[in-house]
Motif scaffolding. Structure first.
Motif, short mmCIF file in Angstrom:
data_model
loop_
_atom_site.label_atom_id
_atom_site.label_comp_id
_atom_site.label_asym_id
_atom_site.label_seq_id
_atom_site.Cartn_x
_atom_site.Cartn_y
_atom_site.Cartn_z
N ALA A 1 0.84 -1.20 0.00
CA ALA A 1 0.00 0.00 0.00
C ALA A 1 0.88 1.25 0.00
O ALA A 1 0.63 2.21 -0.72
N LEU A 2 1.94 1.23 0.84
CA LEU A 2 2.82 2.38 0.96
C LEU A 2 3.56 2.64 -0.34
O LEU A 2 3.76 3.78 -0.74
N SER A 3 3.98 1.52 -0.99
CA SER A 3 4.79 1.66 -2.19
C SER A 3 4.05 2.49 -3.24
O SER A 3 4.66 3.10 -4.09
N GLY A 4 2.73 2.48 -3.12
CA GLY A 4 1.92 3.26 -4.06
C GLY A 4 2.24 4.74 -3.95
O GLY A 4 2.39 5.44 -4.94
N ASP A 5 2.36 5.25 -2.67
CA ASP A 5 2.68 6.67 -2.52
C ASP A 5 4.04 6.85 -1.86
O ASP A 5 4.24 7.70 -1.01
N ALA A 6 4.98 5.96 -2.24
CA ALA A 6 6.32 6.02 -1.67
C ALA A 6 7.02 7.34 -1.99
O ALA A 6 7.81 7.82 -1.19
N ALA A 7 6.67 7.87 -3.13
CA ALA A 7 7.34 9.10 -3.56
C ALA A 7 7.20 10.22 -2.54
O ALA A 7 8.11 11.01 -2.33
N SER A 8 6.05 10.26 -1.85
CA SER A 8 5.81 11.35 -0.92
C SER A 8 6.64 11.20 0.35
O SER A 8 6.75 12.12 1.14
N HIS A 9 7.17 9.97 0.62
CA HIS A 9 7.94 9.77 1.83
C HIS A 9 9.41 10.01 1.58
O HIS A 9 9.94 9.68 0.51
N GLY A 10 10.09 10.52 2.57
CA GLY A 10 11.52 10.72 2.45
C GLY A 10 12.27 9.42 2.64
O GLY A 10 11.80 8.51 3.30
N GLY A 11 13.49 9.33 2.06
CA GLY A 11 14.30 8.12 2.18
C GLY A 11 14.74 7.89 3.60
O GLY A 11 14.85 6.76 4.06
N GLY A 12 15.03 8.95 4.35
CA GLY A 12 15.52 8.82 5.71
C GLY A 12 14.57 8.08 6.60
O GLY A 12 14.97 7.23 7.38
N ASP A 13 13.29 8.42 6.46
CA ASP A 13 12.26 7.76 7.26
C ASP A 13 12.36 6.26 7.12
O ASP A 13 12.25 5.51 8.08
N TRP A 14 12.55 5.86 5.88
CA TRP A 14 12.58 4.44 5.57
C TRP A 14 13.71 3.74 6.33
O TRP A 14 13.53 2.68 6.90
N GLN A 15 14.88 4.44 6.36
CA GLN A 15 16.03 3.83 7.02
C GLN A 15 15.82 3.73 8.52
O GLN A 15 16.13 2.71 9.15
N VAL A 16 15.28 4.78 9.08
CA VAL A 16 15.01 4.77 10.53
C VAL A 16 14.04 3.62 10.86
O VAL A 16 14.25 2.87 11.82
N ALA A 17 13.01 3.49 10.02
CA ALA A 17 12.02 2.43 10.26
C ALA A 17 12.68 1.07 10.21
O ALA A 17 12.42 0.21 11.07
N ALA A 18 13.57 0.88 9.24
CA ALA A 18 14.22 -0.43 9.11
C ALA A 18 15.08 -0.70 10.33
O ALA A 18 15.07 -1.81 10.87
N LEU A 19 15.80 0.31 10.78
CA LEU A 19 16.65 0.17 11.96
C LEU A 19 15.82 -0.24 13.17
O LEU A 19 16.17 -1.14 13.93
N LYS A 20 14.72 0.51 13.32
CA LYS A 20 13.83 0.25 14.45
C LYS A 20 13.35 -1.20 14.40
O LYS A 20 13.32 -1.90 15.41
N ALA A 21 12.96 -1.63 13.19
CA ALA A 21 12.42 -2.98 13.03
C ALA A 21 13.45 -4.02 13.42
O ALA A 21 13.17 -4.96 14.18
N VAL A 22 14.67 -3.83 12.91
CA VAL A 22 15.72 -4.79 13.23
C VAL A 22 15.97 -4.81 14.73
O VAL A 22 16.12 -5.87 15.36
N GLY A 23 15.98 -3.62 15.33
CA GLY A 23 16.19 -3.53 16.77
C GLY A 23 15.13 -4.30 17.53
O GLY A 23 15.43 -5.08 18.45
N ALA A 24 13.87 -4.12 17.14
CA ALA A 24 12.76 -4.79 17.83
C ALA A 24 12.88 -6.30 17.70
O ALA A 24 12.69 -7.05 18.69
N MET A 25 13.23 -6.73 16.49
CA MET A 25 13.38 -8.17 16.29
C MET A 25 14.48 -8.72 17.19
O MET A 25 14.34 -9.78 17.80
N LEU A 26 15.59 -7.95 17.28
CA LEU A 26 16.70 -8.39 18.13
C LEU A 26 16.26 -8.49 19.58
O LEU A 26 16.58 -9.46 20.28
N VAL A 27 15.50 -7.48 20.01
CA VAL A 27 15.01 -7.49 21.39
C VAL A 27 14.19 -8.75 21.64
O VAL A 27 14.36 -9.45 22.65
#
Lengths: 208, 612
Positions: free
Chosen positions: B172-198
């Motif tokens: 769903a997001l990929s549809g309007d990915a253009a409106s999101h900044g690249g940085g957000d995406w990286q932070v989200a990925a980091l957060k996700a990996v962190g949560a999985m590790l926890v």
């Protein structure tokens, strides 16, 4: 009602040529219905689940009780031993009030594998046959029964037809002329069984 | 009517709906899921309108799915998964991806946008694990090839639900990915990996000691609370970093799959899962817009047909490749061709993400629900078809009884009972002519060298060919009571010389066999039950021999009772009274003996030897 009760105990009657013929002859010779009752224990109780009440009823009506069985390992087949254990109950067959069998005759009709000479100090069985039959004889005595001299055919695996026929005829003769051949004496006394010498057949049920 | 004020009214409505609808659905053989769905439709805004905000309910109810994923994870012992890896990942992936691809192709052909087509076809490719496993258990197919295959595919779907559910928002997001900044995406990925590790590290290192500490408090409800807290905690952690809550719960489950608390966690959470899933299905039902379904019935039916036909076509091919035996194939195909609970979740998520609208959701949910509803009927129809086919083919030609037989024994019915009788006779050198009407087992037994013939022993001509004229014994061991009685009646009427040995399934059957003059009857359950009773008595400390004697006396008494009851069996009141009398008699018999034994013990403690 039957006054002769023939209890046959042979684990494999189909393959016995002596017990089978004795049984057949007894059946043919019985004086009309009711005079002689035959109970084939291994046919009645193939699962060793003895109907004690029915056995006691049959015994109560008999004057002469015959045990017909081959000698197995110097004694009776297992089912007959179990039959004694369960049917000759304390307070019924012996002990206080146990007079149901008093005055009856008990006659053993048996056969052995060895020749007669094998039973004796010199034979390979080392003891006289009577010594091996002591438990039966004493059982009769304890119950106030008269223990008749057993009729035994020796060397059952080897005897010829003629000898078997003679044995059968002798048995039928005795059956017909009962009780003329029985040693008559005073009524056997019931031995006193001390109170602390009694069994508890269902001791294992106490956990229930 | 709207529910206001009383805070108890909402739970009241839900519980009442569930309690009424689910047993009703079960009785109609439609399954609990459908019961919940229909209950949801009825209390929802479309019909009664008892609940006006299904959305809020849905948020709560989604927790049922999270719990389900936790329990799925808990079931997935890595070792077991490893042992089944080929079937699960090979065949399972083929089913899921293959079905999804076919359905997606179909959707694209109808001009749907690819994002919608992808998500919807993934949702439709899922089957209902719950329904499939219930049917397998009901038909005792769990250990068969088809059962194992269904299990493998269902397992993969359960696992795949995680990535699919995570995929939906991303697509769903990929549809309007253009409106999101690249940085957000990286932070989200980091957060996700962190949560999985926890979760993974916490689960490995801290979870088990923690559970042990809680379990030691010996307060069961606190353990349940801890279990719920654990699932809820992981789920919200995942949610907080923008990942699927179900994924978190699933991970936590897998981490605990080998722990000693697995069973306890399962037992504690199972009821919550069941009820919350029920709530979820009801919420789905409430969200179902009946007007859409009624206005566009062709759309719903088209979706239903596309769903069932596409998946069934692929599954039929797979069944052949997987080597599933012919008669079991239809179960495999039909159980997996239906839609399932994950479909509802996917559609729900897709609607929240704005990939599909409420009307589309309604049509999809209706199609999946209908596929669930028609599965029992389809299974029944395939059974009918199969059995009539088998009858026509009538097993291999040589299994047909054509030339007259002369064995002294005829055995009618060679199932679990007749086989034991037959094996014992064969083992002792007796010949028997065996009749059985199950073509499958006839073929199987013939392969093992048994002289078994295919045929219905209720047919006079067949019995005659089987040698009933000369045979001495007829063993009636068929399952069906009516057939058993029919065979007995035929035998009594035509061949009085034939001794009938019959197996009675129950008392009524026993009595009716007696009515027909059969005397050698065994009640199939009596002796095995007595053996079990003996084991119990032995476990309670009775001597094995005493237990055996009691069992035999009980057996004898029971058989004597049957003689007493037989003349009365048509008169129910007399039968009941006589049964009660018999029981009292047995009780007093046993009590008397216990008394005697106790008396003996009082007089002579410690005695255990017989006289002599």
């Amino acid at each position: 009602m039957a006054d002769i009760l023939l209890l046959a105990a042979h684990p494999d009657l189909a393959h016995s040529h002596i017990s089978q013929q004795l049984l057949q002859a007894a059946g043919a010779a019985s004086h009309g219905p009711g005079h002689l009752q035959t109970r084939d224990l291994y046919a009645l109780y193939p699962d060793y689940a003895i109907d004690v009440a029915a056995e006691q009823r049959a015994l109560e009506q008999a004057r002469l009780v015959i045990w017909l069985h081959p000698l197995h390992w110097y004694g009776m087949p297992a089912l007959l031993k179990l039959w004694i254990d369960e049917v000759f109950a304390f307070g019924w067959a012996y002990g206080p009030g146990g007079q149901a069998l008093q005055g009856k005759d008990l006659w053993l009709l048996s056969s052995t594998g060895s020749a007669a000479e094998a039973y004796g100090p010199a034979g390979h069985n080392g003891h006289a046959l009577d010594e091996f039959l002591l438990p039966q004889a004493q059982t009769a005595r304890l119950c106030g029964m008269r223990w008749l001299p057993p009729l035994v055919l020796h060397g059952a695996h080897r005897v010829g037809d003629a000898e078997v026929q003679q044995h059968v005829r002798g048995f039928i003769e005795r059956l017909r002329s009962y009780p003329s051949w029985c040693p008559r004496g005073p009524e056997p006394a019931l031995p006193e069984v001390p109170l602390d010498a009694r069994p508890a057949l269902f001791s294992s049920m106490e956990g229930l | 009517m709207e529910v206001h004020g009383n805070p108890l009214q909402l739970p009241l409505v839900f519980l009442a709906a569930a309690v009424l609808a689910v047993p009703l659905a079960r009785a109609l053989r439609l399954g609990a899921i459908l019961g919940y769905l229909v209950a949801g439709v009825i209390i929802g805004p479309g019909v009664l309108g008892l609940v006006n905000k299904p959305g809020t309910i849905l948020e709560l109810a989604e927790f049922g799915v999270v719990l389900m994923m936790f329990l799925v994870g808990l079931e997935l012992e890595p070792r077991r998964l490893w042992a089944m890896r080929r079937a699960v990942f090979g065949w399972g992936s083929l089913q899921l991806l293959g079905s999804a691809a076919l359905l997606m192709g179909l959707a694209l052909a109808f001009g749907q946008p690819w994002r919608l087509a992808l998500v919807v076809s993934l949702g439709l490719a899922m089957s209902s694990t719950a329904v499939a496993l219930a049917v397998l258990a009901e038909r005792n197919l769990g250990s068969t090839t088809s059962g194992q295959s269904v299990l493998s595919v269902a397992l993969l779907q359960d696992i795949a639900a995680i990535p699919v559910l995570s995929l939906v928002p991303i697509i769903a997001l990929s549809g309007d990915a253009a409106s999101h900044g690249g940085g957000d995406w990286q932070v989200a990925a980091l957060k996700a990996v962190g949560a999985m590790l926890v979760i993974v590290l916490g689960g490995r290192l801290a979870l088990r000691p923690l559970l042990r500490w809680i379990a030691r408090s010996r307060t069961p409800e606190i353990f349940t609370a801890a279990a719920l807290l654990l699932v809820l905690g992981t789920a919200s952690l995942m949610h907080a970093v923008g990942l699927s809550a179900a994924l978190g719960a699933f991970l936590a489950g897998v981490l605990l799959a080998e722990s000693e608390y697995r069973r306890e966690l399962e037992t504690d959470l199972e009821p919550f899962k069941g009820l919350l899933l029920g709530l979820f299905f009801m919420a789905v039902g409430m969200g179902l817009d009946l007007t859409v379904v009624l206005q566009r019935p062709l759309l719903v039916l088209g979706l239903l047909a596309a769903l069932l036909l596409t998946k069934a076509a692929l599954l039929t091919l797979m069944a052949r490749w997987m080597g599933i035996p012919g008669p079991e194939r239809s179960v495999f195909v039909l159980l997996l061709a239906q839609g399932g609970e994950f479909g509802f979740v996917v559609f729900q998520l897709a609607q929240q993400a704005g990939l599909i609208d409420a009307a589309q959701n309604s049509a999809l949910v209706a199609a999946v629900a209908l596929s669930l509803a028609c599965t029992p009927a389809l299974l029944l129809a395939s059974d009918r078809l199969l059995s009539s086919q088998l009858k026509r083919q009538a097993a291999p030609q040589d299994a047909l009884l054509q030339s007259p037989q002369q064995a002294p024994i005829i055995i009618a019915g060679f199932g679990r009972y007749g086989q034991i009788v037959g094996r014992m006779l064969y083992a002792n050198g007796f010949e028997a002519t065996v009749l059985d009407h199950d073509a499958e087992s006839v073929a199987l037994l013939r392969r093992f060298g048994w002289r078994v013939y295919f045929g219905d022993a209720t047919r006079l001509d067949l019995l005659r060919t089987a040698g009933a004229e000369q045979a001495r014994v007829l063993v009636i061991a068929v399952d069906d009571v009516a057939q058993s009685l029919e065979i007995a009646a035929l035998a009594r009427e035509h061949w009085p010389q034939l001794q009938v040995v019959a197996r009675a399934r129950n008392l009524q059957h026993y009595f009716r066999l007696r009515d027909l003059g059969v005397t050698l009857i065994e009640r199939e359950t009596l002796d095995s039950a007595l053996m079990s009773a003996r084991s119990v008595l032995e476990l309670l400390g009775l001597q094995p021999h005493a237990a055996r004697k009691l069992a035999w006396r009980f057996r004898q008494h029971t058989l004597e009772q049957l003689d007493v009851l037989f003349p009365l069996y048509k008169d129910e009141a007399a039968l009941t009274a006589a049964t009660r009398r018999g029981r009292q008699q047995l009780e007093s018999l046993f009590a008397q003996e216990r008394e005697q034994a106790a008396a003996r013990k009082r007089q002579r403690p410690g005695w255990s030897q017989p006289p002599g």
